[in-house]
Design an enzyme around this catalytic site. Sequence first.
Site, mmCIF file in Angstrom:
data_model
loop_
_atom_site.group_PDB
_atom_site.id
_atom_site.type_symbol
_atom_site.label_atom_id
_atom_site.label_comp_id
_atom_site.label_asym_id
_atom_site.label_seq_id
_atom_site.Cartn_x
_atom_site.Cartn_y
_atom_site.Cartn_z
ATOM 1 N N GLY A 109 0.824 -1.205 0.000
ATOM 2 C CA GLY A 109 0.000 0.000 0.000
ATOM 3 C C GLY A 109 0.863 1.262 0.000
ATOM 4 N N ASN A 161 -7.565 4.089 9.273
ATOM 5 C CA ASN A 161 -7.103 2.834 9.870
ATOM 6 C C ASN A 161 -7.274 2.783 11.379
ATOM 7 O OD1 ASN A 161 -5.004 4.829 9.016
ATOM 8 N ND2 ASN A 161 -3.772 3.709 10.497
ATOM 9 N N GLY A 194 -2.672 -5.995 -0.123
ATOM 10 C CA GLY A 194 -3.161 -7.366 0.028
ATOM 11 C C GLY A 194 -3.343 -7.837 1.465
ATOM 12 N N HIS A 195 -2.423 -7.424 2.350
ATOM 13 C CA HIS A 195 -2.454 -8.054 3.683
ATOM 14 C C HIS A 195 -3.575 -7.547 4.585
ATOM 15 C CE1 HIS A 195 -0.151 -5.073 6.325
ATOM 16 N NE2 HIS A 195 0.084 -4.575 5.139
ATOM 17 N N THR A 197 10.198 -7.592 -11.670
ATOM 18 C CA THR A 197 9.542 -8.866 -11.971
ATOM 19 C C THR A 197 8.310 -9.050 -11.092
ATOM 20 O OG1 THR A 197 11.655 -9.779 -12.610
ATOM 21 C CG2 THR A 197 9.912 -11.375 -12.104
ATOM 22 N N CYS A 233 1.961 1.191 13.190
ATOM 23 C CA CYS A 233 3.187 1.829 12.703
ATOM 24 C C CYS A 233 3.699 2.870 13.688
ATOM 25 C CB CYS A 233 2.931 2.504 11.362
ATOM 26 S SG CYS A 233 1.936 1.514 10.271
HETATM 27 N N1 PLP Z 1 -2.662 3.061 4.237
HETATM 28 C C1 PLP Z 1 -3.410 2.645 5.263
HETATM 29 C C2 PLP Z 1 -4.712 3.325 5.541
HETATM 30 C C3 PLP Z 1 -2.977 1.586 6.065
HETATM 31 O O1 PLP Z 1 -3.740 1.180 7.090
HETATM 32 C C4 PLP Z 1 -1.742 0.968 5.765
HETATM 33 C C5 PLP Z 1 -1.220 -0.108 6.637
HETATM 34 O O2 PLP Z 1 -1.454 -0.146 7.822
HETATM 35 C C6 PLP Z 1 -1.006 1.439 4.668
HETATM 36 C C7 PLP Z 1 -1.496 2.484 3.923
HETATM 37 C C8 PLP Z 1 0.305 0.828 4.290
HETATM 38 O O3 PLP Z 1 0.118 -0.405 3.640
HETATM 39 P P1 PLP Z 1 1.335 -1.421 3.518
HETATM 40 O O4 PLP Z 1 1.570 -1.981 4.882
HETATM 41 O O5 PLP Z 1 0.887 -2.464 2.541
HETATM 42 O O6 PLP Z 1 2.484 -0.650 2.998
#
Ligand code: PLP
Length: 398
Positions: free
Chosen positions: A72, A151, A200-201, A237, A325
């Site tokens: 993301g 989030n 994806g996760h 790739t 994070c």
């Molecule tokens: N954007 C939002 C709203 C998220 O919650 C997150 C991950 O917590 C991200 C971006 C980042 O995604 P990724 O962990 O795949 O880099």
Amino acid sequence: MKKIYYFDNNATTRVHDEVKKEMEPFFTKLYGNPSSMHFFGGQVQKYVDESRKKISLLLGCLPEEIIFTSCGTESDSTAIYSALKVNPDKKHIITSAVEHPAVINLCKHLETQGYSVTYLNVNEDGMIDINDLKSAIRPDTAVVSIMWANNETGVIFPVEEIADICHEKGVLFHTDAVQAAGKIDIDLSKNKIDMLSISGHKLHSPKGIGVLFVRKGVKFAPFLLGGHQERGRRAGTENVPYIVGLGKASEIALANMQKENDYVRKLREKLERGLVEKIPNTRINGLKSPRLPNTLSISFGFVEGESIIMLLSEKGICASTGSACSSGSLEPSHVLMAMKIPFTHAQGTVRFSLSIYNTEEEVDYILKVMPDVIKRLREISAFNDETPQFENAKDIHH
Ligand code: PLP
């Protein structure tokens, strides 16, 4: 093994068994490079294309509007850098004060590189004001980037309306839909969003795969340069097993979204109601805004979120103080600060984020454990009935 009560699905999700099974042949049997000329590589391309199709159905877009990325964060960076590159004379960006660090920290960096950024404020329920956006747009605005769903609080922003406003003013609009995809309906054929990120996760496929949607006709400049993969839009790739996994996860999400949302929402509501009934001086964050069905951000006055998480963790319960994070710091998150939640409560915030793997028994277990955890911590922090109360829990109506 200790039973795990996993309530941290906005941080990451368990991979579905069917997703894992679908990916397996691509590690040891179908491991060719889709760009190779020979049959062994070439046969793999078809699975990449199939996956692109499945994801396009989840998003309501064309398969060729999908670009695979590594996560993301990469999708967000690619979208914003692209908008700036295709508008070299425009040096202004609009975003919100509650974006994920993937957007907010990029914007902070861009401020050191000669760009100016407007961070739209939110109200105490975590919602932006569309009029603020309208008056923030300037002739030199290159891009507006506002997340679809937050989030930490699960608050859902009116991104389709924002897309209309940006379109009218000729400004590119990107949305970070990392927390929205698979949880709420997304139909890009019905709105004017120019670019959209997913990861994806967050929807039961592995970590390390993302998608950037770029609407056909929108000018685009690649972020990674190199090979000709993804029609020259993202070199490197292709991560075939993970692409296949995300395709399967998207197919499952699309087929079951309504049913799963009803299930998860019911559990969330039980948890929410139970906690405010059993524990005084709580605040549900984003209560008056539309929210994702799986997310509960709840503040317990006069305790420290980190201490709550540690005590819950001892009992096998996995939750989060806010954004995973930003954990490791005792500062309340930028999201709660933007919502102007009093420090005494912002500090004691816990995010429970659910998925279809949660059960009612697990919710009952949290409801049993939590009052005691908060009571113990409040005794240590000398909280008493004289302490000013700050709660909105009485507003709950479901
Ligand atoms: N954007 C939002 C709203 C998220 O919650 C997150 C991950 O917590 C991200 C971006 C980042 O995604 P990724 O962990 O795949 O880099």
